[in-house]
Design a protein around this motif. Structure first.
Motif, PDB file in Angstrom:
ATOM      1  N   GLN A   1       0.792  -1.230   0.000  1.00  0.00           N
ATOM      2  CA  GLN A   1       0.000   0.000   0.000  1.00  0.00           C
ATOM      3  C   GLN A   1       0.830   1.288   0.000  1.00  0.00           C
ATOM      4  OE1 GLN A   1      -3.369   0.219  -0.412  1.00  0.00           O
ATOM      5  NE2 GLN A   1      -3.004  -1.936  -0.900  1.00  0.00           N
TER       6      GLN A   1
ATOM      7  N   ARG B   1       2.672   4.307  -1.204  1.00  0.00           N
ATOM      8  CA  ARG B   1       2.673   5.070  -2.452  1.00  0.00           C
ATOM      9  C   ARG B   1       3.599   6.262  -2.275  1.00  0.00           C
ATOM     10  NH1 ARG B   1       0.206   1.055  -3.226  1.00  0.00           N
ATOM     11  NH2 ARG B   1      -1.850   0.784  -4.134  1.00  0.00           N
ATOM     12  N   THR B   2       4.050   6.811  -3.379  1.00  0.00           N
ATOM     13  CA  THR B   2       4.877   8.007  -3.320  1.00  0.00           C
ATOM     14  C   THR B   2       4.328   9.069  -4.260  1.00  0.00           C
ATOM     15  OG1 THR B   2       6.408   7.190  -5.001  1.00  0.00           O
ATOM     16  CG2 THR B   2       6.985   6.754  -2.690  1.00  0.00           C
ATOM     17  N   TYR B   3       4.635  10.294  -3.911  1.00  0.00           N
ATOM     18  CA  TYR B   3       4.263  11.456  -4.707  1.00  0.00           C
ATOM     19  C   TYR B   3       5.454  12.403  -4.675  1.00  0.00           C
ATOM     20  CZ  TYR B   3       2.000  15.846  -5.986  1.00  0.00           C
ATOM     21  OH  TYR B   3       1.679  17.030  -6.586  1.00  0.00           O
TER      22      TYR B   3
ATOM     23  N   CYS C   1       0.239   6.011   2.749  1.00  0.00           N
ATOM     24  CA  CYS C   1      -0.577   4.811   2.575  1.00  0.00           C
ATOM     25  C   CYS C   1      -1.604   5.048   1.473  1.00  0.00           C
ATOM     26  CB  CYS C   1      -1.277   4.443   3.879  1.00  0.00           C
ATOM     27  SG  CYS C   1      -2.365   2.994   3.707  1.00  0.00           S
ATOM     28  N   GLY C   2      -1.647   4.152   0.514  1.00  0.00           N
ATOM     29  CA  GLY C   2      -2.593   4.258  -0.592  1.00  0.00           C
ATOM     30  C   GLY C   2      -4.027   3.965  -0.180  1.00  0.00           C
ATOM     31  N   THR C   3      -4.236   3.370   0.970  1.00  0.00           N
ATOM     32  CA  THR C   3      -5.587   3.071   1.437  1.00  0.00           C
ATOM     33  C   THR C   3      -6.168   4.219   2.257  1.00  0.00           C
ATOM     34  OG1 THR C   3      -5.159   0.695   1.449  1.00  0.00           O
ATOM     35  CG2 THR C   3      -7.001   1.459   2.777  1.00  0.00           C
TER      36      THR C   3
ATOM     37  N   GLY D   1      -4.303   7.148   3.303  1.00  0.00           N
ATOM     38  CA  GLY D   1      -3.709   8.442   2.988  1.00  0.00           C
ATOM     39  C   GLY D   1      -2.709   8.998   3.982  1.00  0.00           C
TER      40      GLY D   1
END
Length: 156
Positions: free
Chosen positions: A71, A73-75, A91-93, A95
């Motif tokens: 889960q 994620r990177t931005y 966390c992609g779930t 946030g």
């Protein structure tokens, strides 16, 4: 072995989890933050959903992440003070942001968002510095005993 060495060797690591519990960040007991800070910059305020965010900077090698469900994620944040992108990991779930990695540190430093730490561990990382103090809202007071910087100091 000294008492301090024994304590560090037997002390429990600090952990942090997101709201949904999918990801766990671990900081070993022996790891010491290079800096602990509150930041009022636009990025931190928006990320925190409030006027500021508290952070602690560690060597990247001191931080471990368990993400069994994949889960994380990177931005990439491109409009940074240094002009180099910083990577935000969340966390992609649910946030929750776990950390950022400022590009000017070339991946060697990780800025942990201390609000994700479990069981009151945030108290162990009391800010010593306030960044972007010029942007601090009037209803927020300067933290007693902290160094105040109007922007990001060049040595940061």
């Amino acid at each position: 072995m000294s008492d301090a060495t024994t304590t560090a060797a037997t002390a429990a690591p600090t952990t942090g989890t997101c709201l949904c519990g999918a990801i766990t960040l671990t900081i070993p007991a022996a790891a010491v933050p290079l800096k602990s800070m509150s930041c009022y910059c636009t990025h931190c305020a928006k990320n925190a959903g409030g006027p500021y965010q508290t952070n602690a900077m560690f060597a990247t090698t001191d931080i471990s992440v368990s993400d069994p469900q994949g889960q994380l994620r990177t931005y990439s944040i491109l409009d940074t003070f240094s002009g180099k992108p910083k990577e935000k990991a969340f966390c992609g779930t649910c946030g929750c942001t776990f950390y950022t990695r400022p590009g000017h540190h070339e991946g060697k430093m990780t800025v942990v968002k201390t609000g994700i730490l479990d069981a009151g561990a945030i108290a162990s990382f009391q800010p010593k510095v306030e960044l972007y103090a010029r942007d601090r809202p009037q209803f927020c007071q300067a933290l007693e005993g902290t160094k105040q910087f109007d922007t990001m100091p060049m040595t940061h």
